[in-house]
Scaffold this motif. Structure first.
Motif, mmCIF file in Angstrom:
data_model
loop_
_atom_site.group_PDB
_atom_site.id
_atom_site.type_symbol
_atom_site.label_atom_id
_atom_site.label_comp_id
_atom_site.label_asym_id
_atom_site.label_seq_id
_atom_site.Cartn_x
_atom_site.Cartn_y
_atom_site.Cartn_z
ATOM 1 N N LEU A 152 0.886 -1.307 0.010
ATOM 2 C CA LEU A 152 -0.091 -0.116 -0.130
ATOM 3 C C LEU A 152 0.731 1.175 -0.140
ATOM 4 C CD1 LEU A 152 -2.595 -1.020 2.356
ATOM 5 C CD2 LEU A 152 -2.846 -0.931 0.021
ATOM 6 N N VAL A 153 2.061 1.308 0.731
ATOM 7 C CA VAL A 153 2.802 2.313 0.841
ATOM 8 C C VAL A 153 3.487 2.320 -0.702
ATOM 9 C CG1 VAL A 153 5.202 3.252 1.469
ATOM 10 C CG2 VAL A 153 3.689 2.227 3.027
ATOM 11 N N GLY A 154 3.684 1.507 -1.346
ATOM 12 C CA GLY A 154 4.169 1.525 -2.864
ATOM 13 C C GLY A 154 3.429 2.165 -3.776
ATOM 14 N N ILE A 155 2.049 1.616 -3.496
ATOM 15 C CA ILE A 155 0.890 2.271 -4.215
ATOM 16 C C ILE A 155 0.942 3.993 -4.107
ATOM 17 C CG2 ILE A 155 -1.549 2.500 -4.513
ATOM 18 C CD1 ILE A 155 -1.649 -0.474 -4.035
ATOM 19 N N ALA A 156 1.035 4.233 -2.961
ATOM 20 C CA ALA A 156 1.059 5.760 -2.428
ATOM 21 C C ALA A 156 2.127 6.420 -3.189
ATOM 22 C CB ALA A 156 0.900 5.844 -0.825
ATOM 23 N N LEU A 157 3.347 5.761 -3.020
ATOM 24 C CA LEU A 157 4.600 6.495 -3.727
ATOM 25 C C LEU A 157 4.417 6.590 -5.109
ATOM 26 C CD1 LEU A 157 7.517 4.712 -2.008
ATOM 27 C CD2 LEU A 157 7.047 6.965 -1.897
ATOM 28 N N LEU A 158 3.599 5.503 -5.881
ATOM 29 C CA LEU A 158 3.412 5.447 -7.208
ATOM 30 C C LEU A 158 2.578 6.624 -7.657
ATOM 31 C CD1 LEU A 158 3.797 3.805 -10.034
ATOM 32 C CD2 LEU A 158 1.666 2.844 -9.254
ATOM 33 N N MET A 159 1.529 6.698 -7.184
ATOM 34 C CA MET A 159 0.570 7.680 -7.191
ATOM 35 C C MET A 159 1.259 9.290 -7.104
ATOM 36 S SD MET A 159 -1.822 6.203 -8.225
ATOM 37 C CE MET A 159 -3.326 6.865 -8.401
ATOM 38 N N THR A 160 1.890 9.421 -5.935
ATOM 39 C CA THR A 160 2.576 10.424 -5.487
ATOM 40 C C THR A 160 3.552 10.885 -6.589
ATOM 41 O OG1 THR A 160 2.408 10.204 -3.146
ATOM 42 C CG2 THR A 160 3.962 11.960 -3.838
ATOM 43 N N GLY A 161 4.135 9.891 -7.291
ATOM 44 C CA GLY A 161 5.108 10.343 -8.296
ATOM 45 C C GLY A 161 4.532 10.561 -9.647
ATOM 46 N N MET A 162 3.259 10.042 -9.711
ATOM 47 C CA MET A 162 2.574 10.617 -10.993
ATOM 48 C C MET A 162 2.021 12.089 -10.716
ATOM 49 S SD MET A 162 0.749 6.920 -12.145
ATOM 50 C CE MET A 162 0.315 7.555 -13.613
ATOM 51 N N VAL A 163 1.467 12.209 -9.564
ATOM 52 C CA VAL A 163 0.843 13.713 -9.154
ATOM 53 C C VAL A 163 1.809 14.641 -9.465
ATOM 54 C CG1 VAL A 163 -0.254 14.811 -7.555
ATOM 55 C CG2 VAL A 163 -1.125 12.586 -7.911
ATOM 56 N N LEU A 164 3.177 14.240 -8.946
ATOM 57 C CA LEU A 164 4.205 15.316 -8.676
ATOM 58 C C LEU A 164 5.082 15.161 -10.163
ATOM 59 C CD1 LEU A 164 5.441 14.863 -5.192
ATOM 60 C CD2 LEU A 164 4.021 16.638 -6.170
ATOM 61 N N THR A 165 4.524 14.400 -11.056
ATOM 62 C CA THR A 165 5.154 14.218 -12.368
ATOM 63 C C THR A 165 6.906 13.829 -12.233
ATOM 64 O OG1 THR A 165 5.725 16.531 -12.970
ATOM 65 C CG2 THR A 165 3.893 15.481 -13.826
ATOM 66 N N GLN A 166 7.027 12.881 -11.016
ATOM 67 C CA GLN A 166 8.367 12.735 -10.897
ATOM 68 C C GLN A 166 8.573 11.301 -10.977
ATOM 69 O OE1 GLN A 166 11.139 14.692 -9.747
ATOM 70 N NE2 GLN A 166 9.855 16.460 -9.955
ATOM 71 N N ILE A 167 8.914 11.036 -12.288
ATOM 72 C CA ILE A 167 8.930 9.560 -12.728
ATOM 73 C C ILE A 167 9.790 8.573 -11.582
ATOM 74 C CG2 ILE A 167 9.933 7.985 -14.299
ATOM 75 C CD1 ILE A 167 7.600 9.632 -15.285
ATOM 76 N N TRP A 168 10.875 9.014 -10.952
ATOM 77 C CA TRP A 168 11.794 8.378 -10.176
ATOM 78 C C TRP A 168 10.909 7.873 -9.019
ATOM 79 C CZ3 TRP A 168 13.178 9.632 -5.175
ATOM 80 C CH2 TRP A 168 12.880 11.057 -4.842
ATOM 81 N N ILE A 169 10.140 8.760 -8.404
ATOM 82 C CA ILE A 169 9.321 8.451 -7.342
ATOM 83 C C ILE A 169 8.356 7.375 -7.909
ATOM 84 C CG2 ILE A 169 7.493 9.182 -5.667
ATOM 85 C CD1 ILE A 169 8.759 11.951 -5.776
ATOM 86 N N SER A 170 7.798 7.243 -8.911
ATOM 87 C CA SER A 170 6.837 6.354 -9.458
ATOM 88 C C SER A 170 7.661 5.083 -9.467
ATOM 89 C CB SER A 170 6.029 6.917 -10.601
ATOM 90 O OG SER A 170 5.424 7.892 -10.507
#
Length: 137
Positions: free
Chosen positions: A50-68
């Motif tokens: 679930l933390v991984g999903i949150a990181l993936l979504m955060t990276g997409m919202v912030l347009t930071q590919i590396w976080i995704s």
């Protein structure tokens, strides 16, 4: 293949006899400590997923590919941990892999191992007798 009603009754009788004759041994066979540890590990892996999903979504919202990418890798690692942990969990009534009945050195453990063996011999004899009786009908 499911057990017949007769076989289920016999299994229940054997379980009751095991608990009546040696409750400590019967409880040890349940392997509850290892199951609890494995279950906890699976729950931790699910939380990590679930933390991984949150990181993936955060990276997409912030347009930071590396976080995704990090989020995806966390999800993947946790999914692998959850699946392997679930498969390694002992089934109810199954003896944990590391447990050795009647470990050398302890006379009480050897005596208990003999008692277990004799009880299993009696159970096997009863089982064979019942099978022979059924086969004659």
């Amino acid at each position: 293949m499911p057990l017949s009603e007769h076989e289920q009754r016999m299994l229940e009788q054997m379980e009751r006899a095991l608990y009546a004759e040696d409750p400590k041994f019967a409880t040890a066979l349940e392997g509850s400590g290892l199951r609890t540890y494995t279950r906890r590990r699976v729950y931790q892996a699910v939380a990590g997923f679930l933390v991984g999903i949150a990181l993936l979504m955060t990276g997409m919202v912030l347009t930071q590919i590396w976080i995704s990418v990090v989020g995806f890798l966390v999800m993947l690692g946790c999914a692998v941990l959850a699946v392997t942990g679930w498969r390694k969990a002992p089934k109810p009534g199954e003896q944990p892999a590391g447990a050795v009945p009647g470990a050398p050195g302890a006379p009480a453990a050897r005596r208990q191992a003999r008692q277990k063996r004799s009880m299993m011999d009696r159970i096997e004899q009863r089982w064979q007798k019942r099978r022979d009786e059924q086969g004659g009908h």
